[in-house]
Design an enzyme around this catalytic site. Structure first.
Site, PDB file in Angstrom:
ATOM      1  N   LEU A 121       0.859  -1.181   0.000  1.00  0.00           N
ATOM      2  CA  LEU A 121       0.000   0.000   0.000  1.00  0.00           C
ATOM      3  C   LEU A 121       0.896   1.233   0.000  1.00  0.00           C
ATOM      4  CD1 LEU A 121      -2.868  -0.684   2.598  1.00  0.00           C
ATOM      5  CD2 LEU A 121      -3.148  -0.252   0.147  1.00  0.00           C
ATOM      6  N   ASP A 122       0.505   2.264  -0.743  1.00  0.00           N
ATOM      7  CA  ASP A 122       1.242   3.520  -0.703  1.00  0.00           C
ATOM      8  C   ASP A 122       1.278   4.061   0.723  1.00  0.00           C
ATOM      9  OD1 ASP A 122       1.705   3.513  -3.436  1.00  0.00           O
ATOM     10  OD2 ASP A 122      -0.058   4.751  -3.898  1.00  0.00           O
TER      11      ASP A 122
END
Length: 301
Positions: A46-47
């Protein structure tokens, strides 16, 4: 001789509700420390700005990571219309703006072109390798990065709400390797208004749901205590998309030694990837052939 990795031989899955502002690898490191685990990994990055499901595998569960990574995932995200950024999200620098604002019907009409098997160019600021270097490193150095389009399967892309003229909330269900930021960027271009991701949350990933996610605050509060082990899900959760084939004690012994082992009747077909279980616990993953499982990976479970 390299040093052996210290830590507990503990196995299972932890569903973390990732907070904003941390990298996925930093979360994995925090989880590994809290459990005192010898080995840990995650099933899909995930960013840093994103929140939601980050499935972290410990010990033997790391052998099931590919099956969760390959599964469908769902994201809810808000697109800010009218501005493009160099990172395709709100963390970046605005590089272009537009006064155009599409209507709701225009947005809905554009979404089907992003469903099914599509080609997607990852963002300039991404971990994709270009000529051996990470794209984000090249972009930070001011280099213009040529990134080739990549295939992505999008099961669905739907409009959830339109809070105001500048924002639209969407939900996407897709396969591995997808960049939500690229969807927002490309949708803005198709609509003629530009766009970028303002907020992003992964609501489920394969068998894991955000509702069962554990906060980092709770993980830190229980770190290094006996109670923390109760947060783990069994490693078998990572195998739910494969057929389960019960085996016998003799079959389990052969499989654990890397040899084909007899498995009992199931709905698996010849050549299917499946997993063998003994008393409900995973013994091995492999290929089903004529009443036997030919193992590709075995579990000390």
């Amino acid at each position: 001789m390299g040093r052996s990795r210290k830590g507990r031989d503990i196995s299972g899955w932890l569903v973390v509700d990732k907070p904003p502002g941390m990298t996925s690898n930093a979360v994995v490191g925090k989880v590994r420390w809290a459990f005192g685990a010898k080995k840990a990994g995650h099933a899909g990055t995930l960013d840093p700005a994103a929140t939601g499901v980050l499935a972290v595998a410990l010990g033997e569960a790391t052998k099931t990571v590919p099956f969760v990574t390959d599964a469908l995932k769902a994201y809810r995200f808000t697109v800010r219309l009218g501005a493009a950024t160099n990172t395709d999200d709100a963390e970046g620098e605005v590089i272009a703006t537009s006064d155009t604002r599409p209507g709701d019907d225009d947005i809905r009409a554009a979404l089907p072109r992003f469903a099914g098997d599509i080609e997607q160019v990852p963002p300039q600021f991404s971990a994709v390798k270009v000529d051996g270097a990470r794209a984000y490193a090249m972009a930070r150095a001011g280099e213009e990065v040529e990134i080739a389009a990549r295939p992505l399967y999008v099961d669905s892309l739907t409009m959830l709400s339109r809070p105001d003229a500048d924002h639209v909330e969407l939900e996407m269900v897709c396969g591995k390797g997808g960049y939500v930021r690229a969807i927002a960027r490309d949708l803005g271009e198709v609509l003629g208004c530009l766009g970028h991701v303002e907020s992003l949350r992964r609501v489920w990933s394969g068998p894991f749901d955000a509702e069962e996610g554990v906060s980092l605050d709770r993980i830190e509060a229980l770190a290094k205590t006996p109670e923390i082990d109760a947060l783990l899900h069994p490693l078998e959760r990572g195998l739910v998309d494969l057929p389960e084939l019960p085996t016998t004690p003799d079959g389990a012994a052969k499989l654990r030694n890397g040899n084909p082992g007899i498995v009992l009747a199931s709905d698996a077909e010849y050549g299917d990837e499946a997993w063998a279980s003994l008393d409900g616990r995973a013994v091995a993953v492999g290929i089903y052939k004529a009443g036997e499982l030919h193992p590709s990976r075995v579990f000390n479970n």
